[in-house]
Write an enzyme that holds these catalytic residues in place. Structure first.
Site, PDB file in Angstrom:
ATOM      1  N   GLY A 153      35.872  -1.057  20.530  1.00 34.18           N
ATOM      2  CA  GLY A 153      36.183  -0.016  19.818  1.00 34.18           C
ATOM      3  C   GLY A 153      36.598   1.044  20.722  1.00 34.18           C
ATOM      4  O   GLY A 153      36.444   1.038  22.029  1.00 34.18           O
ATOM      5  N   ARG A 212      36.320   6.267  23.827  1.00 34.08           N
ATOM      6  CA  ARG A 212      36.685   7.612  24.516  1.00 34.08           C
ATOM      7  C   ARG A 212      38.192   7.906  23.945  1.00 34.08           C
ATOM      8  O   ARG A 212      38.566   8.996  24.843  1.00 34.08           O
ATOM      9  CB  ARG A 212      36.394   7.420  26.019  1.00 34.08           C
ATOM     10  CG  ARG A 212      37.262   6.279  26.725  1.00 34.08           C
ATOM     11  CD  ARG A 212      37.556   6.521  27.955  1.00 34.08           C
ATOM     12  NE  ARG A 212      38.116   5.274  28.796  1.00 34.08           N
ATOM     13  CZ  ARG A 212      38.316   5.385  30.041  1.00 34.08           C
ATOM     14  NH1 ARG A 212      38.217   6.443  30.650  1.00 34.08           N
ATOM     15  NH2 ARG A 212      38.822   4.170  30.729  1.00 34.08           N
ATOM     16  N   ASP A 245      30.527   7.893  28.800  1.00 34.20           N
ATOM     17  CA  ASP A 245      30.559   9.411  28.379  1.00 34.20           C
ATOM     18  C   ASP A 245      31.640   9.974  27.502  1.00 34.20           C
ATOM     19  O   ASP A 245      31.712  10.997  27.237  1.00 34.20           O
ATOM     20  CB  ASP A 245      30.264  10.058  29.776  1.00 34.20           C
ATOM     21  CG  ASP A 245      31.487   9.934  30.532  1.00 34.20           C
ATOM     22  OD1 ASP A 245      32.382   9.125  30.298  1.00 34.20           O
ATOM     23  OD2 ASP A 245      31.495  10.147  31.736  1.00 34.20           O
ATOM     24  N   GLY A 246      32.237   8.969  27.167  1.00 30.58           N
ATOM     25  CA  GLY A 246      33.683   9.205  26.284  1.00 30.58           C
ATOM     26  C   GLY A 246      34.760   9.968  27.181  1.00 30.58           C
ATOM     27  O   GLY A 246      35.690  10.263  26.475  1.00 30.58           O
ATOM     28  N   ARG A 260      48.613   9.539  24.286  1.00 32.71           N
ATOM     29  CA  ARG A 260      49.362   8.071  24.363  1.00 32.71           C
ATOM     30  C   ARG A 260      50.108   7.950  23.250  1.00 32.71           C
ATOM     31  O   ARG A 260      49.482   8.430  22.172  1.00 32.71           O
ATOM     32  CB  ARG A 260      48.283   6.982  24.844  1.00 32.71           C
ATOM     33  CG  ARG A 260      49.089   5.585  24.601  1.00 32.71           C
ATOM     34  CD  ARG A 260      48.202   4.587  25.186  1.00 32.71           C
ATOM     35  NE  ARG A 260      47.039   4.372  24.168  1.00 32.71           N
ATOM     36  CZ  ARG A 260      45.859   3.556  24.735  1.00 32.71           C
ATOM     37  NH1 ARG A 260      45.841   3.285  25.843  1.00 32.71           N
ATOM     38  NH2 ARG A 260      44.755   3.357  24.068  1.00 32.71           N
ATOM     39  N   ARG A 288      45.287  -3.813  18.422  1.00 35.09           N
ATOM     40  CA  ARG A 288      45.000  -4.913  19.408  1.00 35.09           C
ATOM     41  C   ARG A 288      44.647  -6.286  19.075  1.00 35.09           C
ATOM     42  O   ARG A 288      44.364  -6.552  17.858  1.00 35.09           O
ATOM     43  CB  ARG A 288      44.138  -4.430  20.541  1.00 35.09           C
ATOM     44  CG  ARG A 288      44.008  -3.186  20.990  1.00 35.09           C
ATOM     45  CD  ARG A 288      42.751  -2.281  21.181  1.00 35.09           C
ATOM     46  NE  ARG A 288      42.863  -0.721  21.543  1.00 35.09           N
ATOM     47  CZ  ARG A 288      42.914  -0.301  22.587  1.00 35.09           C
ATOM     48  NH1 ARG A 288      42.701  -1.123  23.394  1.00 35.09           N
ATOM     49  NH2 ARG A 288      43.065   1.156  22.618  1.00 35.09           N
ATOM     50  N   ASP A 340      41.307  -7.056  24.330  1.00 27.27           N
ATOM     51  CA  ASP A 340      41.271  -5.666  23.556  1.00 27.27           C
ATOM     52  C   ASP A 340      42.102  -4.772  24.307  1.00 27.27           C
ATOM     53  O   ASP A 340      42.426  -3.801  23.671  1.00 27.27           O
ATOM     54  CB  ASP A 340      39.519  -5.259  23.791  1.00 27.27           C
ATOM     55  CG  ASP A 340      39.276  -5.380  25.167  1.00 27.27           C
ATOM     56  OD1 ASP A 340      39.118  -6.234  25.593  1.00 27.27           O
ATOM     57  OD2 ASP A 340      38.941  -4.226  25.866  1.00 27.27           O
ATOM     58  N   ASN A 341      43.077  -5.019  25.654  1.00 22.38           N
ATOM     59  CA  ASN A 341      43.959  -4.551  26.084  1.00 22.38           C
ATOM     60  C   ASN A 341      45.134  -5.034  25.574  1.00 22.38           C
ATOM     61  O   ASN A 341      46.224  -4.620  26.284  1.00 22.38           O
ATOM     62  CB  ASN A 341      43.775  -4.530  27.338  1.00 22.38           C
ATOM     63  CG  ASN A 341      42.385  -3.540  27.812  1.00 22.38           C
ATOM     64  OD1 ASN A 341      41.762  -2.776  26.949  1.00 22.38           O
ATOM     65  ND2 ASN A 341      41.742  -3.719  29.077  1.00 22.38           N
ATOM     66  N   ASP A 390      47.081  -0.103  27.972  1.00 14.51           N
ATOM     67  CA  ASP A 390      45.731   0.340  28.490  1.00 14.51           C
ATOM     68  C   ASP A 390      45.911   0.090  30.015  1.00 14.51           C
ATOM     69  O   ASP A 390      45.511  -0.927  30.726  1.00 14.51           O
ATOM     70  CB  ASP A 390      44.772  -0.719  27.948  1.00 14.51           C
ATOM     71  CG  ASP A 390      43.897   0.185  26.917  1.00 14.51           C
ATOM     72  OD1 ASP A 390      44.245   1.318  26.656  1.00 14.51           O
ATOM     73  OD2 ASP A 390      42.691  -0.209  26.543  1.00 14.51           O
TER      74      ASP A 390
HETATM   75  P1  AMP Z   1      38.809  -0.223  29.227  1.00 14.51           P
HETATM   76  O1  AMP Z   1      38.431  -1.257  30.322  1.00 14.51           O
HETATM   77  O2  AMP Z   1      39.216   1.046  29.601  1.00 14.51           O
HETATM   78  O3  AMP Z   1      39.660  -1.123  28.429  1.00 14.51           O
HETATM   79  O4  AMP Z   1      37.588  -0.295  28.140  1.00 14.51           O
HETATM   80  C1  AMP Z   1      36.866  -1.416  27.421  1.00 14.51           C
HETATM   81  C2  AMP Z   1      36.051  -0.606  26.535  1.00 14.51           C
HETATM   82  O5  AMP Z   1      34.997   0.255  27.084  1.00 14.51           O
HETATM   83  C3  AMP Z   1      36.656   0.003  25.462  1.00 14.51           C
HETATM   84  O6  AMP Z   1      35.807  -0.051  24.220  1.00 14.51           O
HETATM   85  C4  AMP Z   1      36.608   1.559  25.774  1.00 14.51           C
HETATM   86  O7  AMP Z   1      36.663   2.566  24.901  1.00 14.51           O
HETATM   87  C5  AMP Z   1      35.246   1.539  26.474  1.00 14.51           C
HETATM   88  N1  AMP Z   1      35.154   2.640  27.676  1.00 14.51           N
HETATM   89  C6  AMP Z   1      35.514   2.537  28.795  1.00 14.51           C
HETATM   90  N2  AMP Z   1      35.358   3.793  29.635  1.00 14.51           N
HETATM   91  C7  AMP Z   1      34.447   4.508  28.796  1.00 14.51           C
HETATM   92  C8  AMP Z   1      33.935   5.779  28.781  1.00 14.51           C
HETATM   93  N3  AMP Z   1      33.924   6.332  29.809  1.00 14.51           N
HETATM   94  N4  AMP Z   1      33.006   5.954  27.951  1.00 14.51           N
HETATM   95  C9  AMP Z   1      32.928   5.425  26.672  1.00 14.51           C
HETATM   96  N5  AMP Z   1      33.655   4.241  26.497  1.00 14.51           N
HETATM   97  C10 AMP Z   1      34.401   3.709  27.578  1.00 14.51           C
HETATM   98 MG    MG Z   2      40.860  -0.939  26.986  1.00 13.37          MG
END
Ligand code: AMP
Ligand code: MG
Length: 487
Positions: A90, A93, A125-126, A176, A183, A252-253, A262
């Protein structure tokens, strides 16, 4: 041209309700400032580019202000990460602020990445750091300029908010744009949580809004899946033809629209290397450059599994079977054009493969080779490029085949050949070291390099006066940069 407060919203995804996303307000960044904006992306919203320099622009895209009609939501999805199923991901961030439609009637999702914690943040940390936000911005706009389907980026807003990664960095947000943020993982979420009604609602939503022509088909869902297969085959063919390595092809990407989505530790190849791995946490090379092709199919199979409540397994298998032949056709077509060929011959695939093998063995710069091949006649060009190869006999043999092939291809002037080849062979690509230079300057408060690089990459096929330094092979320090996977 519109002012910022004149955007028209129609939040169709938000209307699907709380089973699909959660209302969350953005958590603002301190001392927001504009790092870079894309005029081309502004045009998609009919925005006057001058608004980027107004204080309210930075406030809107750093979470301080919100349009009255915006409905910020965090979407829920899941997905296969490195081959294993993660039941709940989900927007951890990022927030879908709303959907805006332009004068041409196109809808654009406004997604603010780095907007703070959500119910899906898990241990995170979002936030997003300046470095990764700049990389996403540059890549989105550069891929689009190359003709590779991609999500777009409106701007990056920097701040003084501290964010901890391997060291302390500064928080940023990237805005974005995409026609949809659905996805593959959205479908997987409702399939694996056994919520068939909501899954059907999601399928209807995507079908109605993004694949309306499939409605006319006898089996609309199957027609939609077929279209998704076709779009992915074409997108990945373009990645391979232009040397783009995504690095985190988790489901998810993967966008339901077949657009590049992503951006993390992605890279464009400098030297040609089929085995290149841009993601340093990808120890097995699952997402290596050449593996992107079979992984594209693997990801589509994961989506197909999630669609089994709607479509028969046989029909899904048949549609999946379209992927490789379509990929190959698109790829070969592009590579022929990169070689300056206008006709097709049976042995063209072999001609390409032989060349790539020679480039691999000699570490030849992938982008500059093709650009220079089009600078002059085939005979003169190969004579000059010869010096870049270690296996001279091997290259000479290839060059003979190539010259003969060009001869058979048709009778055109050197000028026609150059024009045609330069229109498909970029001079400028987003090399990691170029992004790194721009990031280093931005981290010390100088945004001029990010802006210049963005400008240059927005016209990758056009030679631009005074920009020679962007069309060079990387210096030694820039050859094997380890791009941090934290973002
Ligand atoms: P990503 O690898 O960026 O595609 O992220 C995979 C998952 O981790 C997704 O659900 C993102 O929303 C979550 N995510 C990545 N970085 C953070 C972050 N700094 N804080 C909260 N969620 C994150
Ligand atoms: Mg992602």
């Amino acid at each position: 041209m519109k002012a910022l407060d004149e955007l028209t919203f129609d939040n169709r995804f938000a209307r699907l309700g709380d089973a699909f996303s959660t209302h969350v307000l953005p958590d603002p960044l301190d001392e927001p400032r504009l790092v870079v904006a894309s005029n081309a992306a502004m045009a998609l919203l009919d925005l006057d580019p001058a608004v980027a320099d107004t204080p309210v622009f930075a406030e809107l895209f750093s979470g301080h202000k919100l349009w009255a009609e915006a409905e910020p939501r965090a979407m829920v999805y899941s997905g296969h990460q490195f081959g294993g199923y993660s039941p709940q991901l989900g927007d951890g961030r990022g927030l879908l602020l709303g959907e805006v439609y332009n004068a041409a009637g196109e809808h654009w999702d406004l997604h603010l990445k780095g907007a703070g914690m959500t119910p899906y943040s898990r241990m995170g940390d979002g936030r997003a750091v300046l470095r990764s936000s700049i990389r996403e911005f540059l890549a989105s706009e550069a891929l689009h300029a190359l003709g590779i389907p991609s999500s777009r980026a409106l701007c990056v807003i920097g701040s003084s908010t501290p964010v901890w990664r391997e060291k302390q960095e500064r928080g940023a947000m990237v805005l974005r744009l995409a026609p949809s943020h659905v996805r593959f993982g959205h479908f997987e979420y409702f399939y694996y949580t056994k919520k068939p009604e909501q899954q059907a609602e999601l399928a209807e939503h995507v079908l109605n809004l993004h694949y309306p022509e499939c409605r006319e088909q006898p089996e609309p869902y199957l027609a939609m899946f077929r279209e998704i297969v076709e779009r992915n085959a074409e997108m990945i063919a373009k990645w391979q033809a232009y040397g783009f390595c995504h690095g985190v092809m988790n489901t998810d990407n993967m966008s339901i629209l077949g657009i590049t989505f992503d951006f993390g530790p992605f890279a464009f190849l400098d030297d040609f290397d089929a085995h290149f791995i841009c993601n340093h946490s990808d120890h097995e090379g699952r997402y290596s450059f050449s593996n992107q092709v079979p992984i594209g199919q693997w990801n589509l199979s994961a989506l197909a599994q999630a669609l089994t409540p709607f479509i028969s397994v046989d029909a899904l298998k048949e549609a999946l079977g379209l992927y490789l032949p379509l990929y190959q056709a698109h790829y070969l077509d592009l590579m022929r054009r990169r070689l300056g060929l206008t006709t097709a011959e049976d042995d063209d695939q072999k001609l390409v493969e032989r060349l790539l093998k020679l480039m691999q063995n000699s570490g030849v710069d992938y982008t500059l080779f093709f650009r220079r091949l089009g600078d002059e006649s085939a005979a003169l060009a190969v004579a000059k490029l010869r010096d870049d190869f270690v296996d001279l006999a091997g290259f000479d043999a290839w060059a003979e085949l190539y010259k003969a092939r060009v001869e058979r291809d048709g009778d055109y002037s050197e000028e026609q050949r150059r024009e045609r080849m330069h229109a498909v062979n970029p001079l400028y690509i987003l090399r990691n070291y170029l992004a790194q230079n721009a990031i280093a300057a931005a981290e010390s408060g100088d945004y001029s390099e990010v802006r210049r690089l963005h400008e240059v990459l927005s016209k990758p096929f056009e030679e631009q006066a005074g920009m020679e330094q962007y069309a060079q092979r990387p210096p030694d320090w820039g050859k094997h940069l380890e791009i941090s996977c934290s973002s």
